[in-house]
Each structure stands twice: as C-alpha cells, then as structure tokens.
Design a protein around this motif. Sequence first.
Motif, PDB file in Angstrom:
ATOM      1  N   PHE A   1       8.967  80.275   2.725  1.00 53.94           N
ATOM      2  CA  PHE A   1       8.657  81.551   3.099  1.00 53.94           C
ATOM      3  C   PHE A   1       9.242  81.889   4.531  1.00 53.94           C
ATOM      4  O   PHE A   1       9.972  82.724   4.479  1.00 53.94           O
TER       5      PHE A   1
ATOM      6  N   ARG B   1      10.964  84.605  -6.532  1.00 54.13           N
ATOM      7  CA  ARG B   1      11.155  85.875  -6.061  1.00 54.13           C
ATOM      8  C   ARG B   1      12.605  85.919  -5.212  1.00 54.13           C
ATOM      9  O   ARG B   1      12.918  87.240  -5.282  1.00 54.13           O
TER      10      ARG B   1
ATOM     11  N   ASP C   1      20.368  90.949   6.612  1.00 57.16           N
ATOM     12  CA  ASP C   1      20.063  92.486   6.746  1.00 57.16           C
ATOM     13  C   ASP C   1      20.779  92.890   7.961  1.00 57.16           C
ATOM     14  O   ASP C   1      21.682  93.930   8.089  1.00 57.16           O
TER      15      ASP C   1
ATOM     16  N   TYR D   1       6.554  80.536  -6.820  1.00 57.31           N
ATOM     17  CA  TYR D   1       6.845  81.922  -6.850  1.00 57.31           C
ATOM     18  C   TYR D   1       7.892  82.297  -5.700  1.00 57.31           C
ATOM     19  O   TYR D   1       8.635  83.367  -5.897  1.00 57.31           O
TER      20      TYR D   1
ATOM     21  N   ARG E   1      23.889  95.643   8.202  1.00 59.12           N
ATOM     22  CA  ARG E   1      23.814  96.930   8.877  1.00 59.12           C
ATOM     23  C   ARG E   1      22.965  97.003  10.213  1.00 59.12           C
ATOM     24  O   ARG E   1      22.546  96.118  10.593  1.00 59.12           O
TER      25      ARG E   1
ATOM     26  N   SER F   1       6.172  91.383  -2.084  1.00 62.99           N
ATOM     27  CA  SER F   1       5.587  90.716  -3.440  1.00 62.99           C
ATOM     28  C   SER F   1       4.826  89.528  -3.123  1.00 62.99           C
ATOM     29  O   SER F   1       3.905  89.536  -3.730  1.00 62.99           O
TER      30      SER F   1
ATOM     31  N   LEU G   1      15.551 105.386   4.093  1.00 62.84           N
ATOM     32  CA  LEU G   1      17.038 104.769   3.749  1.00 62.84           C
ATOM     33  C   LEU G   1      16.831 103.462   4.508  1.00 62.84           C
ATOM     34  O   LEU G   1      17.771 102.949   4.886  1.00 62.84           O
ATOM     35  N   MET G   2      15.874 102.906   4.339  1.00 67.04           N
ATOM     36  CA  MET G   2      15.612 101.418   4.968  1.00 67.04           C
ATOM     37  C   MET G   2      15.137 100.371   4.158  1.00 67.04           C
ATOM     38  O   MET G   2      14.602  99.277   4.288  1.00 67.04           O
ATOM     39  N   GLU G   3      15.506 100.746   2.668  1.00 71.17           N
ATOM     40  CA  GLU G   3      15.184  99.866   1.610  1.00 71.17           C
ATOM     41  C   GLU G   3      15.909  98.379   1.878  1.00 71.17           C
ATOM     42  O   GLU G   3      17.211  98.480   2.113  1.00 71.17           O
ATOM     43  N   SER G   4      15.361  97.399   1.703  1.00 71.29           N
ATOM     44  CA  SER G   4      15.944  96.152   1.920  1.00 71.29           C
ATOM     45  C   SER G   4      15.402  95.098   0.822  1.00 71.29           C
ATOM     46  O   SER G   4      14.456  95.093   0.360  1.00 71.29           O
ATOM     47  N   ARG G   5      16.221  94.148   0.380  1.00 75.20           N
ATOM     48  CA  ARG G   5      15.798  92.967  -0.473  1.00 75.20           C
ATOM     49  C   ARG G   5      14.661  92.334   0.108  1.00 75.20           C
ATOM     50  O   ARG G   5      13.745  91.581  -0.392  1.00 75.20           O
ATOM     51  N   ALA G   6      14.949  91.853   1.595  1.00 76.51           N
ATOM     52  CA  ALA G   6      13.995  91.051   2.429  1.00 76.51           C
ATOM     53  C   ALA G   6      12.485  91.805   2.216  1.00 76.51           C
ATOM     54  O   ALA G   6      11.484  90.970   1.874  1.00 76.51           O
TER      55      ALA G   6
ATOM     56  N   GLY H   1      11.389  93.927  -0.135  1.00 79.20           N
ATOM     57  CA  GLY H   1      10.410  93.827  -1.300  1.00 79.20           C
ATOM     58  C   GLY H   1      10.249  92.625  -1.608  1.00 79.20           C
ATOM     59  O   GLY H   1       9.304  92.208  -2.336  1.00 79.20           O
ATOM     60  N   TRP H   2      10.808  91.412  -1.237  1.00 76.61           N
ATOM     61  CA  TRP H   2      10.641  90.209  -1.272  1.00 76.61           C
ATOM     62  C   TRP H   2       9.483  89.599  -0.993  1.00 76.61           C
ATOM     63  O   TRP H   2       8.329  89.236  -1.232  1.00 76.61           O
ATOM     64  N   MET H   3       9.183  90.076   0.632  1.00 73.64           N
ATOM     65  CA  MET H   3       8.064  90.021   1.388  1.00 73.64           C
ATOM     66  C   MET H   3       6.807  90.393   0.846  1.00 73.64           C
ATOM     67  O   MET H   3       5.678  89.925   0.755  1.00 73.64           O
TER      68      MET H   3
ATOM     69  N   ALA I   1      15.570  88.593  -5.733  1.00 73.70           N
ATOM     70  CA  ALA I   1      16.018  89.563  -4.824  1.00 73.70           C
ATOM     71  C   ALA I   1      17.316  89.557  -4.565  1.00 73.70           C
ATOM     72  O   ALA I   1      18.182  90.416  -4.405  1.00 73.70           O
ATOM     73  N   TYR I   2      17.735  88.293  -4.338  1.00 71.82           N
ATOM     74  CA  TYR I   2      19.124  88.083  -3.723  1.00 71.82           C
ATOM     75  C   TYR I   2      20.350  87.443  -4.994  1.00 71.82           C
ATOM     76  O   TYR I   2      21.386  87.464  -4.628  1.00 71.82           O
TER      77      TYR I   2
ATOM     78  N   SER J   1      16.715  86.021   5.502  1.00 75.36           N
ATOM     79  CA  SER J   1      17.009  87.513   4.917  1.00 75.36           C
ATOM     80  C   SER J   1      17.112  88.391   6.339  1.00 75.36           C
ATOM     81  O   SER J   1      17.826  89.420   5.972  1.00 75.36           O
TER      82      SER J   1
END
Lengths: 435, 435
Positions: free
Chosen positions: A418, A360, A429, A356, A433, B316, B305-310, B312-314, A364-365, A425
């Motif tokens: 993990f 996951r 990030d 998983y 930014r 989950s 405005l701080m959405e990140s893939r990391a 969302g992944w974490m 995401a990526y 990750s």
Amino acid sequence: MKGVILASGLARRMGGIPKGLIRVGGREILYRNVHLLRNRGIGDFIIVANRWNEKAYREFMEKHFSGSIRWEIVLNDAPHRENGYSLHLVQPYVDGPFALTMADHVYSAGFISRAFELYRGTPAAVVDRNPLYIDIQEATKVKCRGNRVAAVGKGLEEYDGADTGLFFLNTDVFRITESLLMQEVIPLAKVMEEYHPECLEVSAEVWMDVDTPQEIRKATWLLIRDATKGKGDGWISRHINRPISHLITYATVEHLTPNAASLISFIGGIIAAATAVFHPPAGAVLYQIHSILDGVDGEIARVRLMESRAGGWMDSILDRVVDFLFLLALSLHLKPSAHTMLWVMAAVFGTLMVSYVSERFRGAYCRDPYGIIPPLSWIPGKRDERIFLIMILVLAGRVAETFIAVALLGILKALWNFLHMFRWSLSQDSVRRKP
Amino acid sequence: MKGVILASGLARRMGGIPKGLIRVGGREILYRNVHLLRNRGIGDFIIVANRWNEKAYREFMEKHFSGSIRWEIVLNDAPHRENGYSLHLVQPYVDGPFALTMADHVYSAGFISRAFELYRGTPAAVVDRNPLYIDIQEATKVKCRGNRVAAVGKGLEEYDGADTGLFFLNTDVFRITESLLMQEVIPLAKVMEEYHPECLEVSAEVWMDVDTPQEIRKATWLLIRDATKGKGDGWISRHINRPISHLITYATVEHLTPNAASLISFIGGIIAAATAVFHPPAGAVLYQIHSILDGVDGEIARVRLMESRAGGWMDSILDRVVDFLFLLALSLHLKPSAHTMLWVMAAVFGTLMVSYVSERFRGAYCRDPYGIIPPLSWIPGKRDERIFLIMILVLAGRVAETFIAVALLGILKALWNFLHMFRWSLSQDSVRRKP
C-alpha cells in the motif's frame, strides 16, 4: 500488413500429418502462427499449400478461423521447386508489406512480439545471434554485412546467427523471385541472398523448427517454461512450485482445458480445507499441493493460447475462497480462545488484503503494480510463500502460531505494498498536473 | 482546437474580484473552464482581459497553469465595446476552430462532455432548450430556424432555448466581427445573429452564469448534487447518506481537501470501531456517521476538480480496514462461542469479497462492472446498505445476529455478482474469438 505462411514443403511427414497441423503444446503449429500474427494486428493471411495437404489446411482454417480473419489458400503445383517458388506464387495476393513465416516453425509469443517491436517498416530477416534452443550446426545460418543479409545457408563457415524463419518483406521481393524463375529449384536462401533484407536480431526468445517427435516434445517443454517467464513469481513458486507444475502441465496440456485445470485445483483446495478440520498436517500438505496445481491452469492457458481475462479473474476469486476456507478449517480444529481469535480474524483479513490492495490498484490504473513498482517484490508474502509457510508451521505442530504468522505476514505485506503504491501514485499525479 | 475565454466584461464586480476569479465550489470559475476544456484535449488558451483585471488573470494563470498548457492574455482596451469586440481581438491568435466561453459561466463536467460529444466540427452555439437551473426570463435567449441560430437576445418573445455561453467557432466568424467594426458597441448576440452557427442542444446538465453571492451559493449546491450523479449509489446512500453528505460538503468544500476529508472519515471509522468494543449501539451509530462522512471526500474531489485515481484507490482500502476493524471490535464485545465465530469469520470474508470480486473484475477488464452489468444493482449489499443494516440490528440489541446477517448478505451479494460477471465475461470471450 498481411501474413504469408509457406506450407507446401515436401519434407518427410510425421505420421501422414501435414507439418502445420502437428500439435505442439496442445495447438497445431499453423494455429499458433496465425494466432500470434493476428495478435499483432494481422487480419489477412495467405497460406501456400501443395496438392496433398491443401484440403487438410483448408478444413483446418475453416474450422478455426472462419469469420475472425480473411484467409486464402494458394496452391503450389510444383513444390519440389522449393520455398522461393512458393513465395513467388503469393505475388498476386499481396500489395504491400507482409510478414512471412514457415508452417513448421514454432515461436513463443515473446519472440513474435519482440520481432514486431523492432520492425521499422523496411524489409528484414529475423536472425537469432545466440540461439539457445536449436543446434546451430543443423540450422540455416545467416551472414550479415553492414546489417544486411549477405549469405544464407546450412553450410556457411562464417555466420552471424540462425535464420528464424520469420521475415518482413515487401512486394519488391518479387522482382528477385521473377529473375530466378528460369531456375528449376528456387530456395528461399537464394532469394534472400539477392534481396539483402536487414538483419533484425531477436535473441534469447523461444523458437524452433519442428521435424521429429523428439523436437515436438522439446518445443512443448520450452513453451511451458516460457509461459511462466515474467509472471512475477515468488521464491517458493520459482524454486518449488513451478518445477513441479511444469511437469504436470507437460503431462496434461493435450488433455486439459485451462478451466478444467482451475476446477481441479479449486476442488483440491476444498479437500485440503476439509481435511485440515480433522488432521491439520495432512490438510496443510494438500494445501501446498493445491498451491502447485494452482499454477497449471495459467500455464496451460498460455501454452494453448487460450489465455483470457475471464479465466484470470475467476481463478483469483477461487483462490481467495480456498484461502478463507483453509483458515476457517484450521480455526475449527484449534477451537481458539478469544485471544487467539483476534489472530484468526487478522489472518483472514491480511490474506485477503494482500490481493485486494493490488487488485484495487490494477482497477484504478489498469496496470500491473508488480510490473511497474519493483519494491513490491522485495518482501515475501505472496500466495505461494504464504501457503508454504503455513505448511511448515502446521507440520511443526504450531497451529496457533500459524495464525499469528499469517496475520503478520499478510498485514505487513499489504501495508508495504500500500505504501509503495501510494508513493508511486503521488508521483503520477504530480506528473500529470500541478497541485 | 484552441480555447478562448472572454473575461473583459465591465459588469459590476463582486467585492473587487474579477468575475473569473470568483470561487464556486472551492475553485475559481476561470480555473474550472480552463480545466474542463483541457480535459477535452485543448492545450492552448486565449483569455481576453481588460486593463483592470489583466494583472490578476495573468498572475492566476501563471500560478495554476504554467507549464501544463499554453496560454496568452489579450488586452481589450475598449471593454465597453462588449464581447463581440473582445472576440474580434482574438483573430491574430487563432487559425482554426476554437471553443469560446465566458469567464462568468460555471459548467459541470457533464455539460462540457456532452457538448464536445455532440460537436461535429461545424460552428455551433450550445443551447439549453429546457434550462433547469436558471431563470429563463433573465437569460439570453436563442431562436433557432432550420437548426441554425436566427436571433439572440434577452428580450426575445419567441425562443427555443437559453444561450449557455459556450460556442464552437471557426475563423470565418471574424468576417462578421470585421463587418461590425464600424459600430461602437458589438454585442456577441449581434455577431451570432449574423454568423448563424448551428443550434447544438445540451439540456438537463448543470450550467449557470454567476453574478451575485446568492448565485455563487446556488451554483456550488448544483455542482455538489451533480457530483454524485451516476455513481451507482445504493438505496440508503441515495435517500439517507447523500442528502446529509451534500450538506457537509457544502459547508466544507472551501476548507477541506479531499484527502483531509478521507482522513477525517477514516479516523471516524476507527473511533466507531473502538467505541463498539465497549458500547456497540454507540459504535454502530458512529459507524453509520462514518458511512455518511465517507461520501464527502469524493464529492469534494469532484466539485473542486481534484478527482484522482490515487484518491479513489486509497479511499477504498481505508474502507476495507474500517469494515474489518468494526467487525473485529463487535466480536470482541460479543466474546463469541466457537459456533458464532464461524459467522464472525464469514462476515469478515463476505464483507471483503463483495469489494474484491468487483475490483478484480475492474482490474481484468479496466471497466466498471456496475456500469456494464445492470443485474449487479438488483440486490442490495453495497457498503452503505450493509452499514445501515448493522446499525439497525445492533441498536435492536442483536449483535450475534448481526454477524449472521452480514455474512449472508456479503457472501450472497459476492456470489450473485460473481455469477453475473462470469456470465458477462463468457459472452465477451465468445465475441472476441471462436472456441
């Protein structure tokens, strides 16, 4: 860019089958070459045939590629004039750069990819400086000077590599073929010696020309071994499972579709689980056999050029089901105490979480974590290793300890992965930014 | 394309803070506008300031955007000449099309996306024909004729929509501003009335201009509600969890980062599980509270405005850990029989598989399955629904039945999703290639 395939050779045929229609690893050579070039973005093909094989090639192309690409068959009525003449006949059909290859040459996907990556838009002959899979004495050899083709021939004393049969050409090559038209026989070697394309080196990738049944078998075997390259296999897989699954794939690639192989492996897993309820050692051995079979579907899919996202997705999910059922079966046999039950649940959880966490991440990526984060491979715990460990422990009569080992292995591996993915990750990030 | 932000207005300030630096939903309005335009590919900004706010804007841009975009601050020494004059001052800095917006206008990401999707390269004023969130009486109104701006003003009797403060312009607008230079005051409305850009309609998306503390609160609330739009929430989430999590987000968005909110929710889940060992009903209620809190991190991330893939992944993965620990805890309380233990394991398996099937699909296709396969939403079994069901059953004293219900719900949902994704993937493969 167009693709040109020369298939008008008069070389001795094998059992009356045109060379391009010989099956290697469950697929005709022509299918392989068209498919691999199409995967590199070529949608327009010209196939030069002779009067004896034209009909067979036309029917084949209609059956397999009608609608999906444009193609044309050009007739060479004087095939004894050889490949340089066949090339010349293509002139009216191309108006820019084109990739040229032969109907009796088999390539791995890796070979074609590498050649296209290195191609810079200037005419080039793809040369293998260190051919691993062919007999250089028998091969057409190439001598390069100042990185351009200087001489081509089977009899060269001095040479830099082997002619792989793949070329990137432009329409200016027809000035050379035009100038040679007075000669009755125009070998492609002669054309290249006067055209002087770049020597584009692709080494250590699978390719070979196929002439005899023995060479077909060899090419099939090479493609099967190549199919598992770079899959990030664990230790058990590399040293135990794959050597066996390669043999199974070799024996079945002509007869089994990847989906059929998946189904057989899945049923094998179910049988392993059912057996484990009553006889854990027998179940564990069957589970390990299932683990070996589990590699066959992917190998067949890659060798037969039938890889699909759907197949990989389905296969993963069936693996999770089998893993769960096996642990469930083993726990049924054990009738565990409340204390052991914690380990049973933890084993189920850890087993699923290893997958998983990775999936996951991929979701995401859209990238393969094992490909971009090397530390993930540093500790074991992949499926092949876990199943082997289960077999060893169960055979040793340590069923209760099996759950503890699987739980610890799974949870530690999932946690390790993990943390490393999390670190990766964060670095991503901060690249994208400011905080 | 460049981005131009007009920030030289002399309108009454709020507490001495320049309007663009007012925080709405945890982010300064200027940050929002630059960020949203940057997300649409703009990397070059011109901000028109006045002598009183120039320093603050410069420091702000240096702190938040140095390195990631190019920007310049242009000084308007006569801000009383109004926005049309500010626009004129931008002339030396742009040489092609540019997006123009105001430092006191707040937009949702959906608003900006929609506007850029509709933009066809011709100058346009973005007009909301049916503004839901502002008082049209107070707003600057736009009259369109033949799909072009005919009149702009607060006092228009007849109008087609509200001026949203977002424009797509080209350098020819400076011919208009040039021609108006003789006038002391040059309102932007006047410029547009003579420039006649297209009326580009974007309706039903969140935007508003912000002047008062009350409007800040209203804009924050609108952004929070907008943040959960289109997330594919289940029934429980939409009707019970979100209305509460919105309130929590509203109260905390200025103080909590998304990661802090994730951590709080995770710790809440651990506490719920620990409680369930000794007192299942209390644990189940805490679990439902955790489920509500679980929405807050995503809402804060989107609003700030701080959405990140990391992230969302974490999030989950932590959810999977909490779900497992809760079932483990409940089973510890139950001390189940061998028979019930099957259901316990099946509940753990089903719970994880619902997520695994979807995530493995996302990993294979890089697409959100719920977004492209509608039948997936037809049957319940998402996390919010599962947790609510667990709470109800445990509160009813039905702990053993909880496992049966969770196992059936999870496995049926996973199977349903698997079959629908499989059907979808077959249709995809047949689109891409012949068998």
